[in-house]
Design a protein around this motif. Structure first.
Motif, mmCIF file in Angstrom:
data_model
loop_
_atom_site.group_PDB
_atom_site.id
_atom_site.type_symbol
_atom_site.label_atom_id
_atom_site.label_comp_id
_atom_site.label_asym_id
_atom_site.label_seq_id
_atom_site.Cartn_x
_atom_site.Cartn_y
_atom_site.Cartn_z
ATOM 1 N N PHE A 287 0.741 -1.223 -0.248
ATOM 2 C CA PHE A 287 -0.070 -0.072 0.006
ATOM 3 C C PHE A 287 0.720 1.366 -0.003
ATOM 4 O O PHE A 287 0.170 2.333 -0.236
ATOM 5 N N ALA A 288 2.071 1.205 0.256
ATOM 6 C CA ALA A 288 2.986 2.397 0.335
ATOM 7 C C ALA A 288 3.465 2.852 -1.114
ATOM 8 O O ALA A 288 3.703 3.880 -1.327
ATOM 9 N N ASN A 289 3.339 1.885 -2.094
ATOM 10 C CA ASN A 289 3.699 2.219 -3.462
ATOM 11 C C ASN A 289 2.392 2.084 -4.286
ATOM 12 O O ASN A 289 1.532 1.319 -4.358
ATOM 13 N N PRO A 290 2.024 3.512 -4.758
ATOM 14 C CA PRO A 290 0.680 3.379 -5.736
ATOM 15 C C PRO A 290 0.996 2.195 -6.854
ATOM 16 O O PRO A 290 -0.170 1.810 -7.226
ATOM 17 N N GLU A 291 2.191 2.192 -7.462
ATOM 18 C CA GLU A 291 1.926 1.171 -8.537
ATOM 19 C C GLU A 291 1.805 -0.279 -7.866
ATOM 20 O O GLU A 291 1.105 -1.061 -8.599
ATOM 21 N N ARG A 292 2.454 -0.545 -6.823
ATOM 22 C CA ARG A 292 2.326 -1.874 -6.279
ATOM 23 C C ARG A 292 0.773 -2.017 -5.916
ATOM 24 O O ARG A 292 0.155 -3.268 -5.960
ATOM 25 N N ARG A 293 0.016 -1.077 -5.329
ATOM 26 C CA ARG A 293 -1.431 -1.331 -4.892
ATOM 27 C C ARG A 293 -2.180 -1.454 -6.145
ATOM 28 O O ARG A 293 -2.832 -2.479 -6.064
ATOM 29 N N ALA A 294 -1.914 -0.529 -7.348
ATOM 30 C CA ALA A 294 -2.592 -0.938 -8.383
ATOM 31 C C ALA A 294 -2.475 -2.367 -9.127
ATOM 32 O O ALA A 294 -3.506 -2.853 -9.316
ATOM 33 N N GLN A 295 -1.070 -2.675 -9.111
ATOM 34 C CA GLN A 295 -1.095 -4.062 -9.403
ATOM 35 C C GLN A 295 -1.654 -5.262 -8.743
ATOM 36 O O GLN A 295 -2.371 -6.287 -9.054
ATOM 37 N N TYR A 296 -1.660 -5.022 -7.152
ATOM 38 C CA TYR A 296 -2.331 -5.748 -6.374
ATOM 39 C C TYR A 296 -3.906 -5.965 -6.610
ATOM 40 O O TYR A 296 -4.309 -6.719 -6.532
ATOM 41 N N ASP A 297 -4.538 -4.757 -6.614
ATOM 42 C CA ASP A 297 -5.713 -4.360 -6.777
ATOM 43 C C ASP A 297 -6.194 -5.232 -8.565
ATOM 44 O O ASP A 297 -7.485 -5.900 -8.256
ATOM 45 N N ALA A 298 -5.466 -5.077 -9.329
ATOM 46 C CA ALA A 298 -5.957 -5.893 -10.373
ATOM 47 C C ALA A 298 -5.614 -7.377 -10.324
ATOM 48 O O ALA A 298 -6.446 -8.027 -10.673
ATOM 49 N N GLU A 299 -4.674 -7.812 -9.731
ATOM 50 C CA GLU A 299 -4.478 -9.311 -9.317
ATOM 51 C C GLU A 299 -5.785 -9.860 -8.421
ATOM 52 O O GLU A 299 -5.978 -10.748 -8.653
ATOM 53 N N LEU A 300 -5.996 -9.143 -7.484
ATOM 54 C CA LEU A 300 -7.075 -9.658 -6.624
ATOM 55 C C LEU A 300 -8.294 -9.509 -7.225
ATOM 56 O O LEU A 300 -9.206 -10.262 -7.129
ATOM 57 N N GLU A 301 -8.523 -8.502 -8.384
ATOM 58 C CA GLU A 301 -9.897 -8.602 -8.994
ATOM 59 C C GLU A 301 -9.770 -9.725 -10.062
ATOM 60 O O GLU A 301 -11.045 -10.243 -9.842
ATOM 61 N N LEU A 302 -8.723 -9.905 -10.353
ATOM 62 C CA LEU A 302 -8.762 -11.040 -11.410
ATOM 63 C C LEU A 302 -8.957 -12.299 -10.755
ATOM 64 O O LEU A 302 -9.587 -13.180 -11.228
ATOM 65 N N ILE A 303 -8.261 -12.635 -9.534
ATOM 66 C CA ILE A 303 -8.502 -13.975 -8.751
ATOM 67 C C ILE A 303 -9.869 -13.835 -8.152
ATOM 68 O O ILE A 303 -10.493 -15.126 -8.096
ATOM 69 N N GLU A 304 -10.533 -12.843 -7.640
ATOM 70 C CA GLU A 304 -11.977 -12.856 -7.140
ATOM 71 C C GLU A 304 -13.124 -13.234 -8.236
ATOM 72 O O GLU A 304 -13.845 -14.023 -8.386
ATOM 73 N N ALA A 305 -12.490 -12.381 -9.564
ATOM 74 C CA ALA A 305 -13.498 -12.977 -10.835
ATOM 75 C C ALA A 305 -13.338 -14.435 -11.141
ATOM 76 O O ALA A 305 -14.297 -15.165 -11.187
ATOM 77 N N GLU A 306 -12.016 -15.083 -11.036
ATOM 78 C CA GLU A 306 -11.940 -16.607 -11.361
ATOM 79 C C GLU A 306 -12.492 -17.294 -10.052
ATOM 80 O O GLU A 306 -13.381 -18.342 -10.324
ATOM 81 N N ALA A 307 -12.412 -16.498 -8.685
ATOM 82 C CA ALA A 307 -13.311 -17.583 -7.840
ATOM 83 C C ALA A 307 -14.565 -17.694 -7.865
ATOM 84 O O ALA A 307 -15.273 -18.465 -7.908
ATOM 85 N N ALA A 308 -15.117 -16.167 -8.544
ATOM 86 C CA ALA A 308 -16.571 -16.217 -8.605
ATOM 87 C C ALA A 308 -17.001 -17.201 -10.020
ATOM 88 O O ALA A 308 -18.084 -17.888 -9.776
ATOM 89 N N LYS A 309 -16.065 -17.305 -10.833
ATOM 90 C CA LYS A 309 -16.459 -18.146 -11.878
ATOM 91 C C LYS A 309 -16.427 -19.762 -11.623
ATOM 92 O O LYS A 309 -17.319 -20.593 -11.703
ATOM 93 N N ALA A 310 -15.547 -20.268 -10.609
ATOM 94 C CA ALA A 310 -15.251 -21.287 -10.096
ATOM 95 C C ALA A 310 -16.629 -21.462 -8.913
ATOM 96 O O ALA A 310 -17.190 -22.917 -9.056
#
Length: 514
Positions: free
Chosen positions: A55-78
C-alpha cells in the motif's frame, strides 16, 4: 493470495490515511499478543510488512488490486461452476429417482401366469445408489475467512529486493527498514511495547520543555546583560504568560530536527521512548523530504493541539484531551495524522534516577522563578477587574438616578489633618537637605504616632536604606507595601534594598568559605 483489505477491515477504495491507521492498529494488536507470548513477533510482522510494501507504493497497490480483482473473478467463476455442477447433479438425481419410481410402478402391476393362472408381481432391486457429489471447478481455491486472524500469519518469505503477487515478481530497489527494527530493542532480545503510557510521555515532554527553557533563559540573560535587549523587553518576554508560548514554539522546530536523525528527544531518551515516523511507508526512510516533512509537521501539531500553543489556561485542557484520546484510541491525533508509532522500552534504574532528578529540578526552578511574577500578574488583574466593576456599578447608578449627576456639585474630599500635613512637609524638607539621620528620627517618631500612615513607613524605610541598613529598610518597606500595594516607588526602593542585602550575604559567604 490474501485479501489485505478484508483483513485490515477497510474498503478497496479506502484512503492511504485509513489504511495506515488500520496497519498501526494491527501492529499494536500483534505487539500486545507477542508480548504476552501468544504469537511470535517475527511471523506476525511478515504479513504487516508485506501489506506495508503493497500500500505504500501506488504502482504496487494498483498491481495488487488488478490481481486481486482477477482472482476474485476466477473465484466467482469457480463458484458459479460449482453451483452449476450441484444443480446438474441434483437434476440427474431427480431424473434417476423418477425413472426408478416409474419402473417400480410397472413392476407392481399384476401379471397372469398363462400356465397356472396365478398373478405375480415384480419388485425393484434393493441396491442403493449413492448420490453423485459435484466436483469443484478446476483452479478454485477456498477463500479465507477475514475474521480468522490466526490464519493470517503465514510463513511468507520477504525478499528485500522482490515482492511477489500471485506469481508475478517485481524488483524493489531501495526498500526502507523493516518494521521489526522499530519494535525491538537494539542489542536486546526483549521487544518494545506499543501500549499507551501518557504519564511517561507527559514527564518526558516536561523535561524537554524545561531544559530548553533554561537554555533560552541563559541566552536571554546574557543578551540583557550586554544591553542588546532592553530590561522592559526582557521582563515582558520572561513573564509566565509569554515565555511558555515562545519556549514551546521554538522547541517544536528543535524536536522536529532531532526526530530526523534520532528516534527520541532528551526527555524521551531518559524514559526510553522512541518515535517512528512514516510507519506504514517503508520507502520513506530512503526519502529525506518525506521524513523531514513528517517530523516537523508532527512537532507543530503537538504545539497546536497537544499543548494549546503554550497558553497557560489552555495548556491543561489540551493535555487532558490528549490524555483521554491516547487512552481511548491508543494513539494521539498528531500520531494518527503523521503516521507515527510511539514505543516504550524497559527503563534502567540509573535512567529512572536521572529522569526523576531532572523532572524535580525543572519543576522547582520554574515554580521559584515564576511564582512571584504570576502572583503579581494575578493580583494586578484582580485589582483592575475590581476597579472596572466599581466604575461600571457607579455608572449604572448614575444612569438609574441613584447618584447625583455630573451637573451638580460633589461634596469636597475631606482635608488632611494639620498634624499630618506638618509631618509630611518636615519630612520633605529633610529629604531635600539629604539629612538622613534627622529624617530617620523624624519618620521613626511619625510611625509610632500613626501606624497606618503609608508615607510615614515609606519615609522610615527610605531613610534606613540611605543609611545602609537594608535589612531594616526591607521590613519598613514591606509594611508600607501592605498599606499601598500599587505604589511603584515603594516596590522600587524595596527591590534596590533587597539586591544590596543579597550581595552582602553572598560576599560574606565567600569570605567565610575562604
Amino acid at each position: 493470495m490474501q485479501n489485505f483489505y478484508a483483513i485490515l477491515g477497510v474498503s478497496k477504495n479506502a484512503s492511504s490515511q485509513d489504511i495506515n491507521a488500520a496497519l498501526r492498529r494491527l501492529v499494536r494488536r500483534y505487539n500486545e499478543e507477542t508480548t504476552h507470548g501468544s504469537r511470535d513477533l517475527t511471523e506476525a510482522l511478515k504479513f504487516i510488512n508485506r501489506a506495508r510494501l503493497t500500500f505504500a507504493n501506488p504502482e504496487r497497490r494498483a498491481q495488487y488490486d488488478a490481481e486481486l480483482e482477477l482472482i476474485e473473478a476466477e473465484a466467482a467463476k469457480a463458484e458459479a461452476a460449482k453451483e452449476a455442477a450441484k444443480e446438474a447433479a441434483a437434476a440427474a438425481a431427480a431424473a434417476a429417482t423418477e425413472t426408478t419410481i416409474t419402473r417400480q410402478a410397472k413392476a407392481l402391476k399384476p401379471v397372469s401366469d398363462n400356465r397356472t393362472g396365478a398373478t405375480t408381481s415384480t419388485r425393484p432391486s434393493q441396491t442403493a445408489h449413492a448420490p453423485t457429489q459435484p466436483m469443484a471447478a478446476p483452479g478454485f481455491q477456498e477463500t479465507m475467512d477475514p475474521l480468522d486472524l490466526d490464519s493470517l500469519i503465514l510463513p511468507i518469505t520477504l525478499d528485500s529486493n522482490q515482492m511477489t503477487f500471485g506469481g508475478t515478481a517485481k524488483a524493489n530497489p531501495g526498500m526502507g527498514q523493516d518494521l521489526g527494527s522499530v519494535l525491538t530493542n537494539p542489542g536486546k532480545t526483549k521487544q518494545r511495547s506499543t501500549a499507551p503510557n501518557p504519564t511517561l510521555r507527559f514527564a518526558a515532554r516536561i523535561i524537554d520543555y524545561g531544559l530548553w527553557g533554561l537554555l533560552l533563559g541563559l541566552i536571554w540573560n546574557y543578551l540583557s546583560s550586554i544591553d542588546i535587549i532592553s530590561p522592559t523587553v526582557a521582563q515582558i518576554v520572561g513573564s509566565p504568560f509569554i515565555a511558555p508560548i515562545l519556549i514551546t514554539l521554538s522547541w517544536a522546530f528543535v524536536e522536529g530536527s532531532l526526530l530526523i536523525f534520532f528516534p527520541a528527544t532528551p526527555g524521551k531518551y531518559f524514559f526510553d521512548i522512541r518515535v517512528a515516523t512514516n510507519v506504514s511507508n517503508p520507502y520513506a526512510h530512503n526519502d529525506p523530504n518525506t521524513l523531514i516533512t513528517a517530523s516537523f509537521f508532527r512537532a507543530l501539531r503537538i504545539w497546536w493541539r497537544g499543548v494549546g500553543c503554550g497558553v497557560i489556561p489552555v495548556y491543561f485542557f489540551a493535555m487532558g484531551r490528549a490524555h483521554n484520546t491516547l487512552i481511548t484510541a491508543k494513539e494521539t491525533s498528531w500520531d494518527f495524522d503523521g503516521d507515527c508509532l510511539v514505543t516504550h522500552g524497559e527503563i534502567p534504574a540509573f535512567k529512572v534516577m536521572i529522569a526523576s532528578t531532572l523532572l524535580g529540578a525543572v519543576i522547582w526552578m520554574y515554580t521559584s522563578a515564576w511564582a512571584t511574577p504570576f502572583q503579581h500578574t494575578l493580583q494586578s488583574g484582580w485589582n483592575y477587574a475590581a476597579k472596572t466593576t466599581i466604575t461600571t456599578l457607579e455608572a449604572w447608578k448614575i444612569l438609574k438616578g441613584d447618584m447625583p449627576t455630573y451637573g451638580t456639585e460633589f461634596p469636597a474630599a475631606p482635608a488632611k489633618e494639620n498634624r499630618t500635613v506638618t509631618l509630611e512637609n518636615t519630612a520633605q524638607g529633610l529629604i531635600d537637605k539629604q539629612d538622613w539621620n534627622a529624617l530617620l528620627a523624624h519618620c521613626s517618631a511619625w510611625t509610632k504616632e500613626d501606624e497606618r500612615n503609608v508615607t510615614a513607613w515609606f519615609c522610615y524605610g527610605r531613610a534606613l536604606h540611605k543609611l545602609d541598613d537594608n535589612a531594616g529598610a526591607i521590613v519598613a518597606l514591606k509594611r508600607a507595601s501592605l498599606l499601598a500595594p500599587q505604589n511603584d516607588d515603594i516596590r522600587r526602593v524595596m527591590k534596590d534594598a533587597s539586591s544590596i542585602e543579597m550581595q552582602k550575604k553572598l560576599l560574606l559567604k565567600r569570605r567565610t568559605e575562604h
